[in-house]
Design a protein around this motif. Sequence first.
Motif, PDB file in Angstrom:
ATOM      1  N   TYR A 155      -2.797   5.304  -3.026  1.00 42.89           N
ATOM      2  CA  TYR A 155      -2.690   4.481  -4.147  1.00 42.89           C
ATOM      3  C   TYR A 155      -4.014   4.496  -4.998  1.00 42.89           C
ATOM      4  O   TYR A 155      -5.012   4.844  -4.716  1.00 42.89           O
ATOM      5  CB  TYR A 155      -2.473   3.056  -3.567  1.00 42.89           C
ATOM      6  N   ASP A 156      -3.782   3.782  -6.177  1.00 49.59           N
ATOM      7  CA  ASP A 156      -5.139   3.631  -7.132  1.00 49.59           C
ATOM      8  C   ASP A 156      -5.815   2.615  -6.594  1.00 49.59           C
ATOM      9  O   ASP A 156      -6.942   2.392  -7.277  1.00 49.59           O
ATOM     10  CB  ASP A 156      -4.542   3.380  -8.649  1.00 49.59           C
ATOM     11  N   ALA A 157      -5.663   1.665  -5.613  1.00 46.98           N
ATOM     12  CA  ALA A 157      -6.540   0.625  -5.107  1.00 46.98           C
ATOM     13  C   ALA A 157      -5.851   0.515  -3.699  1.00 46.98           C
ATOM     14  O   ALA A 157      -4.665   0.742  -3.593  1.00 46.98           O
ATOM     15  CB  ALA A 157      -6.282  -0.497  -5.993  1.00 46.98           C
ATOM     16  N   THR A 188      -4.758  -5.293  -2.594  1.00 47.58           N
ATOM     17  CA  THR A 188      -4.439  -5.361  -4.029  1.00 47.58           C
ATOM     18  C   THR A 188      -2.972  -5.456  -4.280  1.00 47.58           C
ATOM     19  O   THR A 188      -2.366  -4.257  -4.010  1.00 47.58           O
ATOM     20  CB  THR A 188      -4.996  -4.075  -4.524  1.00 47.58           C
ATOM     21  N   GLU A 189      -2.371  -6.519  -4.742  1.00 43.02           N
ATOM     22  CA  GLU A 189      -0.977  -6.545  -4.961  1.00 43.02           C
ATOM     23  C   GLU A 189      -0.762  -5.647  -6.247  1.00 43.02           C
ATOM     24  O   GLU A 189      -1.402  -5.752  -7.315  1.00 43.02           O
ATOM     25  CB  GLU A 189      -0.699  -8.000  -5.100  1.00 43.02           C
TER      26      GLU A 189
END
Length: 234
Positions: free
Chosen positions: A164-166, A171-172
């Motif tokens: 994921y990018d975060a 992080t929602e």
Amino acid sequence: MYKRVVLKLSGEALAAGRGFGVDSDRVHEIAGEIAEVHAMGVETAVVVGGGNFFRGVAEQAKEMDRVSADNMGMLATVINALALQDAIEKQDIHCRVMSAIEMHEVCEPYIRRRAVRHLEKGRVVIFAAGTGNPYFSTDTAASLRAMEIRADVLLKGTKVEGIYDADPVITEGAVKFEQITYMDILRLGLKVMDTTAVSLCKDNNLPMIIFNLNQPGNIRRVVSGEKVGSLVTA
């Protein structure tokens, strides 16, 4: 889909959420999934971490010399490897633990040609003690061993669905990458594996798949070629 794979497991995966030690039920579940893949005729090697006992860069090691702390972490991986070996052998599969640190009474020393021969004979091989050197993580060990035995792919089981990018846990709305390059991982600073491991895979064109280990049957799905997790290519 793949003839020979290296599966990277964290030590925490064997602790099953308890954070410390080895959860017997969880180890046998993972061994069962490895047995499924083995039954498909896939040559399977495993690299296991030691974070459920000791991690050289963790809070518990902050007052210690880094070399001593990393040596303790490598020994922790041997404990996990022996636990996993026992569970795999209870599936009626021959299994060998090969350690980068020699301890003849406990397991075999790592010798590349012997490891390949074990795989060719249908045995599961577990690589323990990382690379045998401090300052190198078990992620780097997994990349290195995958290259040495000429694996088709490096599989990394995690607690999330992919890259994921975060951090999706905190992080929602974090966006998942279905496919990404090693260069993009380095450029974006994504915490998938350490940079040494990523660079090794990039330089040697070794594909890697990050997937959720906690979803039953995912190892078999990944090996079968189903679109599970995130694919990383050079």
